[in-house]
Design a protein around this motif. Structure first.
Motif, mmCIF file in Angstrom:
data_model
loop_
_atom_site.group_PDB
_atom_site.id
_atom_site.type_symbol
_atom_site.label_atom_id
_atom_site.label_comp_id
_atom_site.label_asym_id
_atom_site.label_seq_id
_atom_site.Cartn_x
_atom_site.Cartn_y
_atom_site.Cartn_z
ATOM 1 N N ILE A 189 -8.230 6.241 8.434
ATOM 2 C CA ILE A 189 -8.560 7.349 9.325
ATOM 3 C C ILE A 189 -8.648 8.660 8.558
ATOM 4 O O ILE A 189 -9.546 9.466 8.768
ATOM 5 N N ALA A 190 -7.697 8.882 7.674
ATOM 6 C CA ALA A 190 -7.664 10.132 6.905
ATOM 7 C C ALA A 190 -6.792 9.926 5.676
ATOM 8 O O ALA A 190 -6.063 8.948 5.567
ATOM 9 N N ARG A 191 -6.859 10.888 4.748
ATOM 10 C CA ARG A 191 -6.014 10.860 3.558
ATOM 11 C C ARG A 191 -5.783 12.276 3.063
ATOM 12 O O ARG A 191 -6.529 13.192 3.360
ATOM 13 N N GLY A 192 -4.714 12.420 2.310
ATOM 14 C CA GLY A 192 -4.408 13.718 1.730
ATOM 15 C C GLY A 192 -2.920 13.904 1.547
ATOM 16 O O GLY A 192 -2.116 13.234 2.197
ATOM 17 N N TYR A 193 -2.539 14.805 0.621
ATOM 18 C CA TYR A 193 -1.134 15.113 0.339
ATOM 19 C C TYR A 193 -0.345 13.845 -0.005
ATOM 20 O O TYR A 193 0.792 13.671 0.425
ATOM 21 N N GLY A 194 -0.956 12.916 -0.767
ATOM 22 C CA GLY A 194 -0.246 11.724 -1.203
ATOM 23 C C GLY A 194 -0.056 10.680 -0.136
ATOM 24 O O GLY A 194 0.782 9.792 -0.280
ATOM 25 N N ALA A 195 -0.809 10.760 0.966
ATOM 26 C CA ALA A 195 -0.645 9.805 2.063
ATOM 27 C C ALA A 195 -2.010 9.349 2.561
ATOM 28 O O ALA A 195 -3.006 10.065 2.456
ATOM 29 N N VAL A 196 -2.027 8.121 3.104
ATOM 30 C CA VAL A 196 -3.236 7.586 3.722
ATOM 31 C C VAL A 196 -2.880 7.164 5.144
ATOM 32 O O VAL A 196 -1.845 6.536 5.369
ATOM 33 N N ILE A 197 -3.725 7.522 6.106
ATOM 34 C CA ILE A 197 -3.492 7.198 7.513
ATOM 35 C C ILE A 197 -4.376 6.009 7.887
ATOM 36 O O ILE A 197 -5.593 6.051 7.701
ATOM 37 N N TYR A 198 -3.747 4.941 8.415
ATOM 38 C CA TYR A 198 -4.478 3.752 8.837
ATOM 39 C C TYR A 198 -4.294 3.507 10.335
ATOM 40 O O TYR A 198 -3.275 3.876 10.916
ATOM 41 N N GLN A 199 -5.290 2.863 10.926
ATOM 42 C CA GLN A 199 -5.179 2.405 12.299
ATOM 43 C C GLN A 199 -4.309 1.150 12.346
ATOM 44 O O GLN A 199 -4.262 0.393 11.379
ATOM 45 N N THR A 200 -3.599 0.939 13.456
ATOM 46 C CA THR A 200 -2.892 -0.323 13.660
ATOM 47 C C THR A 200 -3.509 -1.035 14.863
ATOM 48 O O THR A 200 -4.224 -0.426 15.666
ATOM 49 N N SER A 201 -3.218 -2.319 14.986
ATOM 50 C CA SER A 201 -3.814 -3.101 16.062
ATOM 51 C C SER A 201 -3.367 -2.638 17.436
ATOM 52 O O SER A 201 -4.052 -2.859 18.429
ATOM 53 N N GLY A 202 -2.209 -1.996 17.516
ATOM 54 C CA GLY A 202 -1.678 -1.566 18.800
ATOM 55 C C GLY A 202 -2.099 -0.181 19.227
ATOM 56 O O GLY A 202 -1.573 0.356 20.204
ATOM 57 N N GLY A 203 -3.018 0.447 18.495
ATOM 58 C CA GLY A 203 -3.483 1.774 18.856
ATOM 59 C C GLY A 203 -2.697 2.905 18.230
ATOM 60 O O GLY A 203 -3.050 4.073 18.380
ATOM 61 N N LYS A 204 -1.602 2.579 17.564
ATOM 62 C CA LYS A 204 -0.836 3.589 16.829
ATOM 63 C C LYS A 204 -1.497 3.819 15.472
ATOM 64 O O LYS A 204 -2.493 3.170 15.126
ATOM 65 N N VAL A 205 -0.941 4.732 14.685
ATOM 66 C CA VAL A 205 -1.404 4.920 13.321
ATOM 67 C C VAL A 205 -0.236 4.741 12.364
ATOM 68 O O VAL A 205 0.920 4.982 12.719
ATOM 69 N N ALA A 206 -0.553 4.302 11.162
ATOM 70 C CA ALA A 206 0.447 4.122 10.110
ATOM 71 C C ALA A 206 0.171 5.128 9.002
ATOM 72 O O ALA A 206 -0.931 5.156 8.448
ATOM 73 N N ARG A 207 1.159 5.952 8.704
ATOM 74 C CA ARG A 207 1.039 6.917 7.604
ATOM 75 C C ARG A 207 1.751 6.328 6.398
ATOM 76 O O ARG A 207 2.970 6.230 6.357
ATOM 77 N N VAL A 208 0.965 5.902 5.409
ATOM 78 C CA VAL A 208 1.502 5.261 4.207
ATOM 79 C C VAL A 208 1.609 6.323 3.113
ATOM 80 O O VAL A 208 0.600 6.858 2.651
ATOM 81 N N THR A 209 2.828 6.641 2.749
ATOM 82 C CA THR A 209 3.095 7.700 1.781
ATOM 83 C C THR A 209 3.484 7.099 0.435
ATOM 84 O O THR A 209 4.308 6.193 0.360
ATOM 85 N N GLN A 210 2.883 7.596 -0.626
ATOM 86 C CA GLN A 210 3.211 7.164 -1.982
ATOM 87 C C GLN A 210 4.037 8.248 -2.650
ATOM 88 O O GLN A 210 3.666 9.428 -2.635
ATOM 89 N N PHE A 211 5.211 7.887 -3.192
ATOM 90 C CA PHE A 211 5.987 8.855 -3.955
ATOM 91 C C PHE A 211 6.468 8.213 -5.250
ATOM 92 O O PHE A 211 6.609 6.997 -5.352
ATOM 93 N N ASN A 212 6.702 9.028 -6.234
ATOM 94 C CA ASN A 212 7.139 8.568 -7.545
ATOM 95 C C ASN A 212 8.528 7.929 -7.420
ATOM 96 O O ASN A 212 9.463 8.560 -6.926
ATOM 97 N N VAL A 213 8.648 6.681 -7.867
ATOM 98 C CA VAL A 213 9.925 5.971 -7.714
ATOM 99 C C VAL A 213 11.058 6.656 -8.469
ATOM 100 O O VAL A 213 12.237 6.445 -8.156
ATOM 101 N N ASP A 214 10.711 7.456 -9.486
ATOM 102 C CA ASP A 214 11.738 8.136 -10.269
ATOM 103 C C ASP A 214 12.012 9.553 -9.766
ATOM 104 O O ASP A 214 12.875 10.242 -10.297
ATOM 105 N N GLU A 215 11.277 9.993 -8.765
ATOM 106 C CA GLU A 215 11.425 11.351 -8.239
ATOM 107 C C GLU A 215 12.142 11.299 -6.896
ATOM 108 O O GLU A 215 11.551 11.038 -5.859
ATOM 109 N N GLN A 216 13.452 11.553 -6.926
ATOM 110 C CA GLN A 216 14.254 11.452 -5.717
ATOM 111 C C GLN A 216 13.875 12.502 -4.667
ATOM 112 O O GLN A 216 13.983 12.243 -3.471
#
Length: 265
Positions: A55-82
């Motif tokens: 659906i959209a992307r930006g600021y280190g995240a990608v927004i996806y549609q889900t089958s139930g009509g909700k959205v999933a915001r998948v955020t990527q962060f550096n595993v070494d950056e607490q």
């Protein structure tokens, strides 16, 4: 219909997607930030069924549609950056708090949240909104754009003050963090939020209040400046406004030319 499986995602870092395997998931340490966040498990796939429709992307995240009509915001962060992980967890924690303390407050509510420490991946499941207020305004017909801005002049400060009344200060308000859902606006992205419930002193809360209300004024001024430019009321627009709002100058110029053509017809 294609479904996203975080185990199998592997693409370039610059596309903010994920590379690795989630078979082994480390336990999340018990801190004040962890509220309603679980390790990624089969529920993340079987219940929400995240689709490959982006659906959209930006600021280190990608927004996806889900089958139930909700959205999933998948955020990527550096595993070494607490700090990056803490921001993700703080966002979920603050929204979970607001959903309980102020259930009527207009925010993007979290239905579920997952994290994988090994990969540096966080997933939040929320309601879908139409767009942020900048994009929504620009997509309106010209005759309705000013009406929308007039609506925001009352609705935005009122909503922010309601949030303050719940003991939370956003601290990162900009057009991208104010969304439109139906006939109302909603706040999102509470990664920088703080308040009395999160240990902020009275002095800090005063500063956070001033920051939020200044941001409200700035947002409204930016929207007005953009409308003035594309309507032809002004001939120039401050480059800083373009930078802060994330709107492309070429796009605004095209809208300005289109409006001029419409008036001349």
């Amino acid at each position: 219909m294609f479904l996203i499986n975080l185990k199998e995602m592997s693409v370039e870092d610059e596309k903010h997607k994920i590379d690795g395997d989630i078979q082994t998931i480390t336990t999340i340490p018990s801190t004040q930030y962890v509220s309603g966040v679980r390790e990624i498990d089969e529920r993340c796939y079987t219940k929400w069924r995240i689709e490959s429709t982006e659906i959209a992307r930006g600021y280190g995240a990608v927004i996806y549609q889900t089958s139930g009509g909700k959205v999933a915001r998948v955020t990527q962060f550096n595993v070494d950056e607490q700090q990056e992980k803490k921001k993700f967890l703080r966002d979920v924690h603050v929204r979970s708090y607001l959903q309980t303390a102020c259930p009527d407050l207009s925010i993007t509510k979290v239905d579920d949240a997952f994290i994988c420490n090994d990969l540096g991946v966080g997933v939040t499941i929320t309601d879908r909104c139409e767009n942020n207020i900048m994009e929504y305004m620009l997509n309106l017909r010209r005759c309705k754009q000013m009406l929308f801005l007039e609506f925001l002049k009352t609705a935005l400060p009122t909503l922010v003050k309601q949030m303050h009344g719940c003991g939370v200060f956003h601290r990162d308000l900009h057009p991208g963090n104010v969304l439109v859902k139906g006939n109302r606006i909603v706040l999102t992205d509470f990664e920088e939020a703080s308040g009395e419930a999160f240990g902020a002193t009275d002095r800090l809360q005063s500063a956070y209040f001033a920051n939020d209300m200044t941001s409200v004024v700035t947002i409204l001024e930016e929207l007005r400046a953009i409308l003035d430019y594309i309507s032809g009321r002004t001939t120039k627009i401050d480059p800083l406004i373009l930078e802060e709002s994330g709107v492309d100058y070429e796009r605004l110029t095209n809208l300005r030319e289109k409006n001029a053509t419409t008036r001349a017809a």
